[in-house]
Structures are given as structure tokens and as C-alpha cells.
Write an enzyme that holds these catalytic residues in place. Structure first.
Site, PDB file in Angstrom:
ATOM      1  N   TYR A  33      -5.639 125.002  42.684  1.00 32.98           N
ATOM      2  CA  TYR A  33      -5.295 125.670  41.442  1.00 32.98           C
ATOM      3  C   TYR A  33      -5.733 127.130  41.478  1.00 32.98           C
ATOM      4  O   TYR A  33      -6.485 127.546  42.367  1.00 32.98           O
ATOM      5  CB  TYR A  33      -5.927 124.942  40.242  1.00 32.98           C
ATOM      6  N   ARG A  52      -4.869 134.002  47.451  1.00 36.28           N
ATOM      7  CA  ARG A  52      -5.854 132.919  47.561  1.00 36.28           C
ATOM      8  C   ARG A  52      -5.184 131.560  47.403  1.00 36.28           C
ATOM      9  O   ARG A  52      -5.567 130.593  48.071  1.00 36.28           O
ATOM     10  CB  ARG A  52      -6.973 133.108  46.526  1.00 36.28           C
ATOM     11  N   ARG A 100       0.568 105.234  46.619  1.00 40.66           N
ATOM     12  CA  ARG A 100      -0.828 105.546  46.937  1.00 40.66           C
ATOM     13  C   ARG A 100      -1.182 105.140  48.366  1.00 40.66           C
ATOM     14  O   ARG A 100      -1.113 103.951  48.715  1.00 40.66           O
ATOM     15  CB  ARG A 100      -1.769 104.861  45.939  1.00 40.66           C
ATOM     16  N   HIS A 102      -3.746 107.039  51.662  1.00 39.48           N
ATOM     17  CA  HIS A 102      -4.502 108.249  52.002  1.00 39.48           C
ATOM     18  C   HIS A 102      -3.720 109.203  52.894  1.00 39.48           C
ATOM     19  O   HIS A 102      -3.854 110.419  52.779  1.00 39.48           O
ATOM     20  CB  HIS A 102      -5.808 107.874  52.691  1.00 39.48           C
ATOM     21  N   LYS A 149      -9.762 126.421  46.742  1.00 32.86           N
ATOM     22  CA  LYS A 149      -9.896 126.237  45.287  1.00 32.86           C
ATOM     23  C   LYS A 149      -9.205 124.925  44.906  1.00 32.86           C
ATOM     24  O   LYS A 149      -8.110 124.898  44.344  1.00 32.86           O
ATOM     25  CB  LYS A 149      -9.304 127.448  44.552  1.00 32.86           C
ATOM     26  N   GLU A 182     -23.550 129.784  44.295  1.00 30.89           N
ATOM     27  CA  GLU A 182     -22.706 130.360  43.237  1.00 30.89           C
ATOM     28  C   GLU A 182     -22.850 129.506  41.990  1.00 30.89           C
ATOM     29  O   GLU A 182     -23.610 128.537  41.954  1.00 30.89           O
ATOM     30  CB  GLU A 182     -21.243 130.438  43.686  1.00 30.89           C
ATOM     31  N   LEU A 207     -16.780 130.252  46.737  1.00 24.84           N
ATOM     32  CA  LEU A 207     -15.374 130.613  46.596  1.00 24.84           C
ATOM     33  C   LEU A 207     -15.291 132.133  46.609  1.00 24.84           C
ATOM     34  O   LEU A 207     -16.123 132.802  45.974  1.00 24.84           O
ATOM     35  CB  LEU A 207     -14.829 130.083  45.263  1.00 24.84           C
TER      36      LEU A 207
HETATM   37  N1  PLP Z   1     -16.744 130.104  42.039  1.00 23.62           N
HETATM   38  C1  PLP Z   1     -16.211 128.966  41.564  1.00 23.62           C
HETATM   39  C2  PLP Z   1     -16.759 127.659  42.025  1.00 23.62           C
HETATM   40  C3  PLP Z   1     -15.149 129.011  40.656  1.00 23.62           C
HETATM   41  O1  PLP Z   1     -14.615 127.867  40.187  1.00 23.62           O
HETATM   42  C4  PLP Z   1     -14.664 130.271  40.230  1.00 23.62           C
HETATM   43  C5  PLP Z   1     -13.559 130.365  39.282  1.00 23.62           C
HETATM   44  O2  PLP Z   1     -12.996 129.398  38.835  1.00 23.62           O
HETATM   45  C6  PLP Z   1     -15.266 131.421  40.736  1.00 23.62           C
HETATM   46  C7  PLP Z   1     -16.295 131.313  41.658  1.00 23.62           C
HETATM   47  C8  PLP Z   1     -14.793 132.794  40.315  1.00 23.62           C
HETATM   48  O3  PLP Z   1     -13.537 133.071  40.886  1.00 23.62           O
HETATM   49  P1  PLP Z   1     -12.542 134.107  40.182  1.00 23.62           P
HETATM   50  O4  PLP Z   1     -13.279 135.384  40.032  1.00 23.62           O
HETATM   51  O5  PLP Z   1     -11.417 134.214  41.136  1.00 23.62           O
HETATM   52  O6  PLP Z   1     -12.154 133.511  38.865  1.00 23.62           O
END
Ligand code: PLP
Length: 287
Positions: A33, A52, A100, A102, A149, A182, A207
Site C-alpha cells: 500500500y 516506492r 486459498r 500459499h 510497504k 522507527e 521503511l
Molecule cells: N515507517 C513506517 C513503518 C510507516 O508505516 C510509515 C508510513 O506509513 C513511515 C515510516 C513514514 O513513511 P512516509 O513518510 O512515506 O509516510
């Protein structure tokens, strides 16, 4: 006004929007997403978000559901149809619907795509930024591929819920060596006692946030002192400032980490200035 969602080729009333129970996003969290900010009827940093999305899709070997330009059009159209002036647009792509199993389904299974958009309160977010937020540390327990993501957000859900139950707005993951990776849905930053901005390199453990990248551009432009390196929770607890970044929060000052008050307990001047100037460094596309 009734909300509209885009689901696999159609714009439908949000209350009726649905995907099949055997969608692999539902069965396996087999999808990715993006969340982009909409600011003053403009979509913020769409090219970077699309890059991304492409990275996440290719790492999971999921095909684009349609051409990138067409995806961009759907984002803009969903924003338009929902009359979003300030808010968020969300896109989710999964490996599609199949019995379903895997193993990946055959190549003729089309990826699913869902897009939603909604207004959010800019003034509520600005008010929050005037007081700052508290964060609560949490042991890092996610898989190493956090550069993707993916919609598999259960660890993030649990970490953020723990933060909420302990008076915080965000969780900060701390790895086995004591370093902050993070936030549950944000990137983490500190400003040291010497006024040096520090955030963890994006090569591992986090991320690669789009907001983070914009703030890095801003930091460079403004000539601020900066180090891209890991920082420990211990270092963060005695920092002059702390803040988080994400498309949904922009630059959000942190005034408390666990039981430690950060700086003087009020949003720091660097975080506040970066928040104020944020949109001067973004790519803005009129919707
Ligand atoms: N880290 C994580 C785990 C996130 O889920 C997000 C945003 O959803 C971010 C960092 C920040 O990313 P962005 O600046 O692209 O929204």
C-alpha cells in the site's frame, strides 16, 4: 457528502466497496500500500510514492494492476470525486483473488487495486504539533523486509496499541542492540544536545519514508547539521529534540519518550521550523 472508493476498475459508494473473501490481501496479507498526503487540493510527492509502490510490488513479484500513469489518474480522480482538499489518499494492491493456497496463483490472476481518499483536519494536526506527542518504546519484532510497504501490519498494530494504552500516540521500535529503528507508522528523528539532527539510514531496519526524504532535502537546503546514523533509545532520552515524520503526520514533535521529558517538554524549534517549511520542499501536483 457520500464517499466514493475505487475498486478493481469501478468507482463505487464507499459503504458498498468490497473485495472477495479469497482476495490474497485478506487471506495472507499478500499486498502492499501507499498513503499520500493531499494538501490544499494538491497531491504531495506522488512520483516518490509511485516509485516506492513499484519497489514494494517488484520485491513481492506482484505486477502493477495497470500502467503507472493509469494508477496516478485513479488517485487524482478518487481525490476529486471525494472533494478532498486536505487529507489522505490510500492505495492498496494485492496479488488478487484465487483459491486459498500459499503458492502464487497463475499469471492470469489480476492484482486487486483499491483506492480511497478522505479529508482530515489540518487544524487538529497543527494543534497536536503545538503540544507534541508522547512515544512509547517497544521491542523490534518485525521481519527484516520493512523496506516493503506491505499490508502485513499486525506488529505495528500491537506496538501502537501498546503505546496508546500507556499514554502515547506512537511506538518507537528498539532493536536488540538498543537502537531505535522507527515508529509504528513513522520514521524517528532526534536533535542532539549539540544541535545535530540524527536519523537512521534507510538501508536497513526502516521503511524509506517519503516524508523523511523530503525533510532530508530540507535539512540540506537549510544547511542544518545532520548525521544519518543509528541512535540508541538511551541517546534519544537525553536528546534536545525528537520528532517523527510520515505523510499522515508530516513533522510531528515528540515531547516525551517513555517516562523521559524531551528538551523542555515543548516542541523543539528545529522540528517546528521543519514542519512550517515542509511543503516548500515537496513535489505538489494540482488535483
Ligand atoms: N515507517 C513506517 C513503518 C510507516 O508505516 C510509515 C508510513 O506509513 C513511515 C515510516 C513514514 O513513511 P512516509 O513518510 O512515506 O509516510
Amino acid at each position: 457528502m457520500s464517499r466514493i472508493a475505487y475498486v478493481n476498475g469501478q468507482y463505487v459508494p464507499h459503504k458498498d466497496a468490497a473485495v472477495h473473501i479469497e482476495d490474497r490481501g485478506y487471506q495472507f496479507a499478500d499486498g502492499v500500500y501507499e498513503v499520500c498526503e493531499v494538501w490544499d487540493r494538491k497531491i504531495v510527492d506522488m512520483p516518490r510514492h509511485m516509485d516506492r509502490l513499484g519497489h514494494s510490488l517488484s520485491e513481492l513479484k506482484i505486477a502493477w494492476p495497470m500502467a503507472r500513469k493509469a494508477v496516478e489518474f485513479v488517485l487524482l480522480e478518487t481525490i476529486r470525486r471525494n472533494k478532498v482538499t486536505d487529507g489522505l489518499v490510500y492505495i492498496q494492491v494485492t496479488r488478487g483473488v484465487a483459491r486459498r493456497d500459499h503458492f502464487f496463483p497463475s499469471n492470469d490472476v489480476m492484482p486487486s487495486i483499491v483506492v480511497t481518499a478522505r479529508n482530515t483536519s489540518r487544524s487538529a494536526s497543527d494543534r497536536q504539533a503545538e503540544t507534541g506527542i508522547s512515544v512509547v518504546s517497544y521491542p523490534e519484532n518485525r521481519w527484516p523486509r520493512v523496506d516493503i510497504k506491505t499490508v502485513a501490519l499486525l506488529p505495528n498494530v500491537l506496538a501502537k496499541q501498546n503505546a496508546k494504552e500507556n499514554g502515547g500516540k506512537e511506538a518507537w521500535y528498539v532493536d536488540a542492540d538498543g537502537y531505535v529503528t522507527e515508529g509504528g507508522s513513522t520514521n524517528a528523528w532526534i536533535v542532539t544536545k549539540d544541535g545535530v539532527l540524527v536519523t537512521r539510514p534507510a538501508e536497513s531496519g526502516i521503511l524509506r519514508g517519503i516524508t523523511r526524504a523530503v525533510v532530508l532535502d530540507l535539512v540540506e537546503r537549510e544547511g542544518l547539521k545532520f548525521e544519518e546514523r543509528a541512535f540508541s533509545l538511551e541517546e534519544a532520552l537525553v536528546a534536545r529534540e525528537a520528532f517523527v515524520t510520515a505523510a499522515s503526520t508530516l513533522v510531528m514533535p515528540v515531547v516525551k519518550i517513555d517516562h523521559a521529558i524531551i528538551g523542555n517538554g515543548h516542541p523543539g524549534s528545529i522540528a517546528t521550523a521543519l514542519r512550517d517549511r515542509f511543503h516548500t520542499a515537496t513535489d505538489l501536483q494540482v488535483v
